[in-house]
Write a protein that holds these residues in place. Structure first.
Motif, PDB file in Angstrom:
ATOM      1  N   ARG A  63      23.318  65.801  34.676  1.00  0.00           N
ATOM      2  CA  ARG A  63      22.290  66.787  34.311  1.00  0.00           C
ATOM      3  C   ARG A  63      20.949  66.431  34.966  1.00  0.00           C
ATOM      4  O   ARG A  63      20.284  67.280  35.541  1.00  0.00           O
ATOM      5  CB  ARG A  63      22.164  66.766  32.784  1.00  0.00           C
ATOM      6  CG  ARG A  63      21.907  68.106  32.211  1.00  0.00           C
ATOM      7  CD  ARG A  63      22.060  68.140  30.699  1.00  0.00           C
ATOM      8  NE  ARG A  63      23.244  68.868  30.311  1.00  0.00           N
ATOM      9  CZ  ARG A  63      24.108  68.486  29.380  1.00  0.00           C
ATOM     10  NH1 ARG A  63      23.926  67.365  28.716  1.00  0.00           N
ATOM     11  NH2 ARG A  63      25.151  69.234  29.109  1.00  0.00           N
ATOM     12  N   LEU A 116      32.578  58.526  35.650  1.00  0.00           N
ATOM     13  CA  LEU A 116      32.904  59.899  36.042  1.00  0.00           C
ATOM     14  C   LEU A 116      33.970  59.869  37.125  1.00  0.00           C
ATOM     15  O   LEU A 116      33.850  59.124  38.095  1.00  0.00           O
ATOM     16  CB  LEU A 116      31.652  60.596  36.595  1.00  0.00           C
ATOM     17  CG  LEU A 116      31.854  62.018  37.120  1.00  0.00           C
ATOM     18  CD1 LEU A 116      31.865  63.022  35.979  1.00  0.00           C
ATOM     19  CD2 LEU A 116      30.746  62.404  38.109  1.00  0.00           C
ATOM     20  N   LEU A 170      35.354  65.841  29.451  1.00  0.00           N
ATOM     21  CA  LEU A 170      35.342  64.531  28.783  1.00  0.00           C
ATOM     22  C   LEU A 170      36.786  64.069  28.666  1.00  0.00           C
ATOM     23  O   LEU A 170      37.462  64.311  27.667  1.00  0.00           O
ATOM     24  CB  LEU A 170      34.674  64.652  27.419  1.00  0.00           C
ATOM     25  CG  LEU A 170      33.194  65.037  27.474  1.00  0.00           C
ATOM     26  CD1 LEU A 170      32.664  65.330  26.083  1.00  0.00           C
ATOM     27  CD2 LEU A 170      32.371  63.940  28.151  1.00  0.00           C
ATOM     28  N   VAL A 211      27.717  62.562  31.998  1.00  0.00           N
ATOM     29  CA  VAL A 211      27.304  63.972  31.920  1.00  0.00           C
ATOM     30  C   VAL A 211      25.775  64.040  31.904  1.00  0.00           C
ATOM     31  O   VAL A 211      25.159  64.851  32.612  1.00  0.00           O
ATOM     32  CB  VAL A 211      27.894  64.669  30.673  1.00  0.00           C
ATOM     33  CG1 VAL A 211      27.406  66.105  30.570  1.00  0.00           C
ATOM     34  CG2 VAL A 211      29.426  64.628  30.692  1.00  0.00           C
ATOM     35  N   GLU A 249      29.464  70.559  29.149  1.00  0.00           N
ATOM     36  CA  GLU A 249      30.454  69.551  28.744  1.00  0.00           C
ATOM     37  C   GLU A 249      31.701  70.266  28.226  1.00  0.00           C
ATOM     38  O   GLU A 249      31.578  71.223  27.470  1.00  0.00           O
ATOM     39  CB  GLU A 249      29.821  68.773  27.600  1.00  0.00           C
ATOM     40  CG  GLU A 249      30.076  67.325  27.606  1.00  0.00           C
ATOM     41  CD  GLU A 249      29.202  66.656  26.548  1.00  0.00           C
ATOM     42  OE1 GLU A 249      28.172  66.079  26.931  1.00  0.00           O
ATOM     43  OE2 GLU A 249      29.554  66.738  25.365  1.00  0.00           O
ATOM     44  N   ILE A 266      24.811  72.174  33.537  1.00  0.00           N
ATOM     45  CA  ILE A 266      25.945  71.274  33.291  1.00  0.00           C
ATOM     46  C   ILE A 266      26.517  71.611  31.922  1.00  0.00           C
ATOM     47  O   ILE A 266      25.790  71.647  30.937  1.00  0.00           O
ATOM     48  CB  ILE A 266      25.494  69.789  33.278  1.00  0.00           C
ATOM     49  CG1 ILE A 266      24.621  69.465  34.494  1.00  0.00           C
ATOM     50  CG2 ILE A 266      26.687  68.841  33.184  1.00  0.00           C
ATOM     51  CD1 ILE A 266      25.284  69.639  35.817  1.00  0.00           C
ATOM     52  N   THR A 276      35.949  60.044  32.007  1.00  0.00           N
ATOM     53  CA  THR A 276      34.569  60.518  32.154  1.00  0.00           C
ATOM     54  C   THR A 276      33.877  60.513  30.802  1.00  0.00           C
ATOM     55  O   THR A 276      34.468  60.979  29.814  1.00  0.00           O
ATOM     56  CB  THR A 276      34.590  61.937  32.759  1.00  0.00           C
ATOM     57  OG1 THR A 276      35.100  61.846  34.093  1.00  0.00           O
ATOM     58  CG2 THR A 276      33.217  62.584  32.783  1.00  0.00           C
ATOM     59  N   THR A 314      35.143  67.310  37.369  1.00  0.00           N
ATOM     60  CA  THR A 314      33.991  68.175  37.668  1.00  0.00           C
ATOM     61  C   THR A 314      34.479  69.473  38.296  1.00  0.00           C
ATOM     62  O   THR A 314      35.064  69.468  39.382  1.00  0.00           O
ATOM     63  CB  THR A 314      33.050  67.457  38.658  1.00  0.00           C
ATOM     64  OG1 THR A 314      32.694  66.201  38.085  1.00  0.00           O
ATOM     65  CG2 THR A 314      31.793  68.250  38.892  1.00  0.00           C
ATOM     66  N   VAL A 363      31.942  69.724  33.165  1.00  0.00           N
ATOM     67  CA  VAL A 363      32.366  68.318  33.272  1.00  0.00           C
ATOM     68  C   VAL A 363      33.278  68.003  32.093  1.00  0.00           C
ATOM     69  O   VAL A 363      32.890  68.155  30.928  1.00  0.00           O
ATOM     70  CB  VAL A 363      31.150  67.354  33.298  1.00  0.00           C
ATOM     71  CG1 VAL A 363      31.638  65.925  33.525  1.00  0.00           C
ATOM     72  CG2 VAL A 363      30.163  67.756  34.384  1.00  0.00           C
ATOM     73  N   ARG A 375      30.117  60.778  28.189  1.00  0.00           N
ATOM     74  CA  ARG A 375      28.900  61.592  27.972  1.00  0.00           C
ATOM     75  C   ARG A 375      27.702  61.035  28.733  1.00  0.00           C
ATOM     76  O   ARG A 375      26.828  61.796  29.144  1.00  0.00           O
ATOM     77  CB  ARG A 375      28.559  61.636  26.473  1.00  0.00           C
ATOM     78  CG  ARG A 375      29.513  62.473  25.686  1.00  0.00           C
ATOM     79  CD  ARG A 375      28.835  63.103  24.461  1.00  0.00           C
ATOM     80  NE  ARG A 375      29.530  64.307  24.089  1.00  0.00           N
ATOM     81  CZ  ARG A 375      30.555  64.351  23.213  1.00  0.00           C
ATOM     82  NH1 ARG A 375      30.963  63.257  22.617  1.00  0.00           N
ATOM     83  NH2 ARG A 375      31.151  65.503  22.956  1.00  0.00           N
TER      84      ARG A 375
END
Ligand code: CIR
Length: 255
Positions: free
Chosen positions: A139, A110, A126, A135, A151, A149, A130, A115, A124, A132
């Motif tokens: 969360r 990340l 991708l 993410v 995505e 959160i 960064t 963010t 957040v 998943r």
């Protein structure tokens, strides 16, 4: 408010680059611009706490990427670029004085630049930095504190981070470059588009009652002013050669 910053490293000339060709960076000019940026944050009401540079960490001035600070907790990231992972200990040591710390762990990656916090919604991106797994970790850390959160896809061919494509002017309004992030992903929020000729202008910094923007984007500045937004331009042209912008040089949080 505290604005945590980190001095420009002389190694910035060897920074990570994703989209731009390498250009010579004038370290003294970068430092002067960074100082002026810090003064702007002070005028906006922040106490600037500046961490020393590290000669071995080219991108450490871009402190935003190594932590995300909430009222309840600070999350130390695991940056997507391996060369940036040693930036975290000094920032974590400083943040520990202000917040309980959590961290993103392997295999999560990340960058804080991915963010975007708008009220209790945390978007957040991708990006190339960064993933998943990060993410999912965000969360687990933030849901108990009442944050949701979401995505978000970004166009990795055009932009480095989510906040290269979109930032918040206030808790209801975003400034966006729709070519890099689809506005539909931000349901319920109003959007202002960057000027067509200024694709990089979406990165603005909300601090106190004002919005700090890069001086290189006057057309977008005019658009914001037409919406009644008070804008403070800062010259970050040398930092931009390292693919930095205005959000990435500070972590701003309540004392
Ligand atoms: C990097 O590629 O990581 C740095 N050269 C630039 C990071 C800029 N960070 C940001 O916009 N949040």
């Amino acid at each position: 408010m505290i604005a945590l910053t980190r001095e420009v490293s002389p190694a910035i000339v060897r920074c990570e680059l994703t989209h731009l060709p390498r250009q010579p960076i004038d370290v003294s000019l970068t430092r002067a611009q960074h100082l002026a940026y810090e003064r702007t944050l002070e005028v906006a009401g922040c106490t600037v706490v500046r961490l020393p540079a590290d000669d071995s960490l080219p991108d450490s001035v871009f402190i935003e990427d190594v932590a995300v600070v909430f009222d309840e907790v600070a999350i130390v990231t695991r940056p997507g670029a391996a060369s940036r992972r040693l930036e975290t200990p000094a920032v974590a040591d400083s943040l520990r004085q202000h917040r309980p710390l959590c961290a993103i762990h392997d295999p999560g990656t990340l960058d804080g630049g991915d963010t975007l916090v708008v009220g209790r919604r945390v978007f957040v991106g991708l990006s190339g930095r960064t993933n998943r797994e990060a993410v999912a970790q965000m969360r687990r850390i933030l849901n108990p504190h009442g944050y949701s959160i979401e995505e978000v896809e970004v166009d990795v061919r055009g932009c480095l981070h989510l906040k290269s494509a979109v930032t918040a002017i206030d808790d209801e309004t975003l400034l966006i470059n729709r070519r890099w992030a689809d506005a539909k992903q931000f349901a319920g929020l109003a959007v202002i588009d960057v000027a067509q000729s200024e694709p990089h202008a979406a990165n603005v910094l909300r601090v106190g009652g004002s919005i700090v923007c890069a001086a290189a984007y006057p057309m977008t500045q005019q658009k914001l002013e037409a919406h009644g937004v008070r804008v403070t331009p800062v010259d970050v042209s040398e930092l931009a050669k390292a693919e930095g912008a205005v959000t990435c040089c500070s972590l701003i949080f309540k004392e």
